[in-house]
Design an enzyme around this catalytic site. Structure first.
Site, PDB file in Angstrom:
ATOM      1  N   LYS A 126       0.811  -1.221   0.000  1.00  0.00           N
ATOM      2  CA  LYS A 126       0.000   0.000   0.000  1.00  0.00           C
ATOM      3  C   LYS A 126       0.844   1.271   0.000  1.00  0.00           C
ATOM      4  O   LYS A 126       0.420   2.307  -0.503  1.00  0.00           O
ATOM      5  CB  LYS A 126      -0.909   0.011   1.236  1.00  0.00           C
ATOM      6  CG  LYS A 126      -1.881  -1.141   1.271  1.00  0.00           C
ATOM      7  CD  LYS A 126      -2.556  -1.295   2.625  1.00  0.00           C
ATOM      8  CE  LYS A 126      -1.809  -2.172   3.592  1.00  0.00           C
ATOM      9  NZ  LYS A 126      -1.869  -3.601   3.376  1.00  0.00           N
ATOM     10  N   GLU A 150      -3.876  -4.091  -7.373  1.00  0.00           N
ATOM     11  CA  GLU A 150      -5.221  -4.536  -6.979  1.00  0.00           C
ATOM     12  C   GLU A 150      -5.281  -5.073  -5.557  1.00  0.00           C
ATOM     13  O   GLU A 150      -6.263  -4.905  -4.842  1.00  0.00           O
ATOM     14  CB  GLU A 150      -5.714  -5.599  -7.971  1.00  0.00           C
ATOM     15  CG  GLU A 150      -7.174  -5.931  -7.834  1.00  0.00           C
ATOM     16  CD  GLU A 150      -8.063  -4.708  -8.041  1.00  0.00           C
ATOM     17  OE1 GLU A 150      -8.399  -4.059  -7.040  1.00  0.00           O
ATOM     18  OE2 GLU A 150      -8.400  -4.408  -9.204  1.00  0.00           O
ATOM     19  N   GLY A 207      -2.298 -15.831  12.417  1.00  0.00           N
ATOM     20  CA  GLY A 207      -1.386 -15.145  11.491  1.00  0.00           C
ATOM     21  C   GLY A 207      -1.957 -13.906  10.820  1.00  0.00           C
ATOM     22  O   GLY A 207      -1.369 -13.379   9.885  1.00  0.00           O
ATOM     23  N   LYS A 225      -5.465   2.288   3.734  1.00  0.00           N
ATOM     24  CA  LYS A 225      -6.361   1.787   2.677  1.00  0.00           C
ATOM     25  C   LYS A 225      -7.335   2.893   2.235  1.00  0.00           C
ATOM     26  O   LYS A 225      -7.596   3.039   1.038  1.00  0.00           O
ATOM     27  CB  LYS A 225      -7.122   0.562   3.178  1.00  0.00           C
ATOM     28  CG  LYS A 225      -6.213  -0.658   3.262  1.00  0.00           C
ATOM     29  CD  LYS A 225      -6.892  -1.829   3.929  1.00  0.00           C
ATOM     30  CE  LYS A 225      -5.999  -3.049   3.884  1.00  0.00           C
ATOM     31  NZ  LYS A 225      -6.414  -4.087   4.819  1.00  0.00           N
TER      32      LYS A 225
HETATM   33  N1  LIG Z   1      -0.412 -10.836   4.248  1.00  0.00           N
HETATM   34  C1  LIG Z   1      -1.494 -10.383   3.634  1.00  0.00           C
HETATM   35  O1  LIG Z   1      -2.534 -11.051   3.633  1.00  0.00           O
HETATM   36  C2  LIG Z   1      -1.453  -9.075   2.887  1.00  0.00           C
HETATM   37  C3  LIG Z   1      -2.661  -8.543   2.361  1.00  0.00           C
HETATM   38  C4  LIG Z   1      -2.608  -7.356   1.610  1.00  0.00           C
HETATM   39  C5  LIG Z   1      -1.397  -6.719   1.413  1.00  0.00           C
HETATM   40  N2  LIG Z   1      -0.241  -7.239   1.970  1.00  0.00           N
HETATM   41  C6  LIG Z   1       1.030  -6.543   1.726  1.00  0.00           C
HETATM   42  O2  LIG Z   1       1.868  -7.412   0.989  1.00  0.00           O
HETATM   43  C7  LIG Z   1       3.245  -7.158   1.326  1.00  0.00           C
HETATM   44  C8  LIG Z   1       3.899  -8.464   1.750  1.00  0.00           C
HETATM   45  O3  LIG Z   1       3.203  -9.004   2.860  1.00  0.00           O
HETATM   46  P1  LIG Z   1       3.606 -10.412   3.481  1.00  0.00           P
HETATM   47  O4  LIG Z   1       2.500 -10.799   4.384  1.00  0.00           O
HETATM   48  O5  LIG Z   1       4.070 -11.332   2.426  1.00  0.00           O
HETATM   49  O6  LIG Z   1       4.862  -9.969   4.365  1.00  0.00           O
HETATM   50  P2  LIG Z   1       6.052 -10.889   4.915  1.00  0.00           P
HETATM   51  O7  LIG Z   1       5.605 -12.312   5.030  1.00  0.00           O
HETATM   52  O8  LIG Z   1       6.602 -10.195   6.096  1.00  0.00           O
HETATM   53  O9  LIG Z   1       7.136 -10.846   3.729  1.00  0.00           O
HETATM   54  C9  LIG Z   1       7.891  -9.721   3.424  1.00  0.00           C
HETATM   55  C10 LIG Z   1       9.001 -10.133   2.491  1.00  0.00           C
HETATM   56  O10 LIG Z   1       9.762  -8.985   2.130  1.00  0.00           O
HETATM   57  C11 LIG Z   1      11.146  -9.279   2.361  1.00  0.00           C
HETATM   58  N3  LIG Z   1      11.864  -8.028   2.582  1.00  0.00           N
HETATM   59  C12 LIG Z   1      12.021  -7.304   3.720  1.00  0.00           C
HETATM   60  N4  LIG Z   1      12.720  -6.172   3.465  1.00  0.00           N
HETATM   61  C13 LIG Z   1      13.031  -6.221   2.144  1.00  0.00           C
HETATM   62  C14 LIG Z   1      13.764  -5.369   1.275  1.00  0.00           C
HETATM   63  N5  LIG Z   1      14.306  -4.235   1.720  1.00  0.00           N
HETATM   64  N6  LIG Z   1      13.908  -5.731  -0.020  1.00  0.00           N
HETATM   65  C15 LIG Z   1      13.361  -6.875  -0.486  1.00  0.00           C
HETATM   66  N7  LIG Z   1      12.645  -7.719   0.274  1.00  0.00           N
HETATM   67  C16 LIG Z   1      12.485  -7.380   1.576  1.00  0.00           C
HETATM   68  C17 LIG Z   1      11.144 -10.236   3.522  1.00  0.00           C
HETATM   69  O11 LIG Z   1      12.363 -10.949   3.566  1.00  0.00           O
HETATM   70  P3  LIG Z   1      12.878 -11.613   4.951  1.00  0.00           P
HETATM   71  O12 LIG Z   1      11.785 -12.517   5.427  1.00  0.00           O
HETATM   72  O13 LIG Z   1      14.076 -12.353   4.513  1.00  0.00           O
HETATM   73  O14 LIG Z   1      13.141 -10.462   5.868  1.00  0.00           O
HETATM   74  C18 LIG Z   1       9.980 -11.133   3.099  1.00  0.00           C
HETATM   75  O15 LIG Z   1      10.405 -12.027   2.083  1.00  0.00           O
HETATM   76  C19 LIG Z   1       3.213  -6.096   2.434  1.00  0.00           C
HETATM   77  O16 LIG Z   1       3.443  -4.836   1.869  1.00  0.00           O
HETATM   78  C20 LIG Z   1       1.799  -6.212   2.976  1.00  0.00           C
HETATM   79  O17 LIG Z   1       1.350  -5.005   3.541  1.00  0.00           O
HETATM   80  C21 LIG Z   1      -0.262  -8.391   2.686  1.00  0.00           C
END
Ligand SMILES: NC(=O)c1ccc[n+]([C@@H]2O[C@H](COP(=O)([O-])OP(=O)(O)OC[C@H]3O[C@@H](n4cnc5c(N)ncnc54)[C@H](OP(=O)(O)O)[C@@H]3O)[C@@H](O)[C@H]2O)c1
Length: 347
Positions: A126, A150, A207, A225
Site C-alpha cells: 500500500k 489490486e 497469522g 487503505k
Molecule cells: N499478508 C497479507 O494477507 C497481505 C494482504 C494485503 C497486502 N499485503 C502486503 O503485501 C506485502 C507483503 O506481505 P507479506 O504478508 O508477504 O509480508 P512478509 O511475510 O513479512 O514478507 C515480506 C518479504 O519482504 C522481504 N523483505 C524485507 N525487506 C526487504 C527489502 N528491503 N527488499 C526486499 N525484500 C524485503 C522479507 O524478507 P525476509 O523474510 O528475509 O526479511 C519477506 O520475504 C506487504 O506490503 C503487505 O502489507 C499483505
C-alpha cells in the site's frame, strides 16, 4: 509468450503467488498463451538470487520456509534488491516487501527501478500507492508499462480494476466500509465474550495480526487503505496521516454488551467524502444498527459501498468462504490477476 518474473519480497504473499502461478500454469498457457520463469528473487534476510534461465521455484520456496538463504541458487553474486531487479532482465516485477506507512520506501524505489527497466510493476504494498501513485503511474505510462496494485485494498477482490475497466468516467463521490479484517475479527470475538487481549492473541495465532498489533488496532492499516482509495479513485493525493483516525483500543467489553442490548454493534468504519477538490476521510469506531449493511459484516468479512454520480450505491464484499482459512491466498490472486491483465493485451 514467455515472461520472466522477478519477486522482490518472498514472504507469505509472494510465496502464495509463486504457488498459485505454478498451480495455474496449464490454464495460463492454454487460455492466454502465457508461460513464465522466475529469474530473480530478493528478500530481506534470506538472500538474493538471479538466474537468466530460471530459478527452481520449489527449491526457493523450500529454502525460505526452512529459514535458509536462497543465495546458493544464484548464478552470480547479487548484493541488493535493485541489483536483482536489473540483473533479472524480467518483464514483470512483483513487489511484496513490508509496507512502510510513512514513506512507502524502499518499495517505491523497487517499483521505479522496475518500470525504468521496462517491466510491469505489480504490488500488494500500500505504501507505493499512497506515497507514489501519481509519479509511478506517469512513469509506467511513459514506458508503455503498467503499475498495478489490486491487492492493496480488500485482499484480491477487484476494486481498482472495476473502476478502471468497467466504470469509465464514473465520478466517485464517497465510500463507506470495513477495510481491516483484524479489527473486525477482534470486535466480533469480543461480542462473543472474549477480552480485547484474548481476541488479539487469537488473531496473532491465525497469522492475521502481527506481534505488535498496533498498525491494525490503532487504525493505521485502515487509514492507509482509505488513503489509497481516495488517491486512486478520487484522484486526490491523500496520505494516511491526513485521514482522521481512531482505533478500537478504547472499546471495552461493557460497551459492546450495552450496544448489543440495543441491537447495535461496533464497527471500525472507514469512510471518505469528496467536497469539490477536497476530501474528508476518516477511520473510527461507530455503533451501527441492524439496518446498516455493515452490521452483517462479521469476523474477517470486509467490504465497501461506493457512491458515484452514475449508479446506485455499489458494494464489494469479501467474506471468508466456508472451509477457507484466512491467509495470503486471495491477496496472491489479486497479484496474479494484475499480471494477466497487464500482459494479456498490448504485448
Ligand atoms: N499478508 C497479507 O494477507 C497481505 C494482504 C494485503 C497486502 N499485503 C502486503 O503485501 C506485502 C507483503 O506481505 P507479506 O504478508 O508477504 O509480508 P512478509 O511475510 O513479512 O514478507 C515480506 C518479504 O519482504 C522481504 N523483505 C524485507 N525487506 C526487504 C527489502 N528491503 N527488499 C526486499 N525484500 C524485503 C522479507 O524478507 P525476509 O523474510 O528475509 O526479511 C519477506 O520475504 C506487504 O506490503 C503487505 O502489507 C499483505
Amino acid at each position: 509468450m514467455q515472461y520472466k518474473l522477478v519477486f522482490v519480497g518472498f514472504g507469505n504473499v509472494a510465496r502464495a503467488l509463486a504457488r498459485l502461478l505454478v498451480r495455474k500454469q496449464a490454464v495460463l498457457e492454454k487460455e492466454y498463451g502465457i508461460t513464465f520463469s522466475v529469474t530473480g528473487i530478493a528478500t530481506g534476510k534470506h538472500g538474493f538470487a538471479v538466474r537468466e534461465g530460471g530459478l527452481d521455484i520449489q527449491k526457493a520456496l523450500k529454502l525460505v520456509e526452512e529459514g535458509e538463504s536462497i543465495s546458493p541458487l544464484s548464478e552470480a553474486p547479487v548484493k541488493d534488491s535493485l541489483e536483482v531487479i536489473r540483473k533479472s532482465r524480467a518483464e514483470v516485477m512483483f513487489e511484496n516487501s513490508p509496507v512502510n506507512h510513512s514513506t512507502g520506501q524502499p518499495a517505491i524505489d523497487h517499483v521505479r527501478a522496475a518500470l525504468e527497466a521496462g517491466m510491469h510493476a505489480i504490488t500488494a504494498n500500500k505504501g507505493t500507492v499512497v506515497h507514489g501513485y501519481r509519479e509511478l503511474t506517469a512513469l509506467a505510462r511513459s514506458r508503455g508499462r503498467k503499475f498495478l496494485f489490486e491487492s492493496t485494498v480488500l485482499g484480491g477482490s477487484p476494486v481498482f480494476s472495476v473502476f478502471r475497466e468497467a466504470m469509465p468516467a464514473a465520478e466517485l463521490l464517497s465510500f463507506r466500509g470495513v477495510l481491516n479484517s483484524t479489527t473486525n475479527i477482534i470486535l466480533s470475538r469480543m461480542e462473543k465474550g472474549e477480552t480485547f487481549d484474548q481476541a488479539v492473541k487469537y488473531c496473532q495465532s491465525i497469522g492475521v495480526a502481527e506481534t505488535d498489533p498496533s498498525a491494525d488496532v490503532d487504525g493505521w492499516d485502515a487509514a492507509i487503505k482509505v488513503a489509497a482509495l481516495v488517491t486512486v479513485l478520487m484522484d486526490l493525493p491523500c496520505l494516511p496521516q491526513q485521514v482522521e483516525r481512531q482505533g478500537i483500543r478504547d472499546i471495552k467489553p461493557e460497551d459492546i454488551k450495552q450496544a448489543a442490548a440495543k441491537g447495535r454493534r461496533y464497527k471500525l468504519v472507514c469512510s471518505a467524502e469528496r467536497k469539490g477538490d477536497k476530501v474528508s476521510a476518516r477511520v473510527r469506531p461507530e455503533l451501527v444498527p441492524v439496518s446498516d449493511p455493515l452490521y452483517g459484516m462479521e469476523d474477517s468479512t470486509t467490504g465497501v459501498a461506493f457512491r458515484t454520480d452514475v449508479l446506485g450505491d455499489y458494494s464489494i464484499i469479501e467474506s471468508e468462504r466456508e472451509g477457507m482459512v484466512a491467509g495470503p491466498e486471495p491477496t496472491a490472486y489479486g497479484l496474479f490477476a494484475d499480471f494477466v491483465n497487464a500482459v494479456k493485451r498490448g504485448d
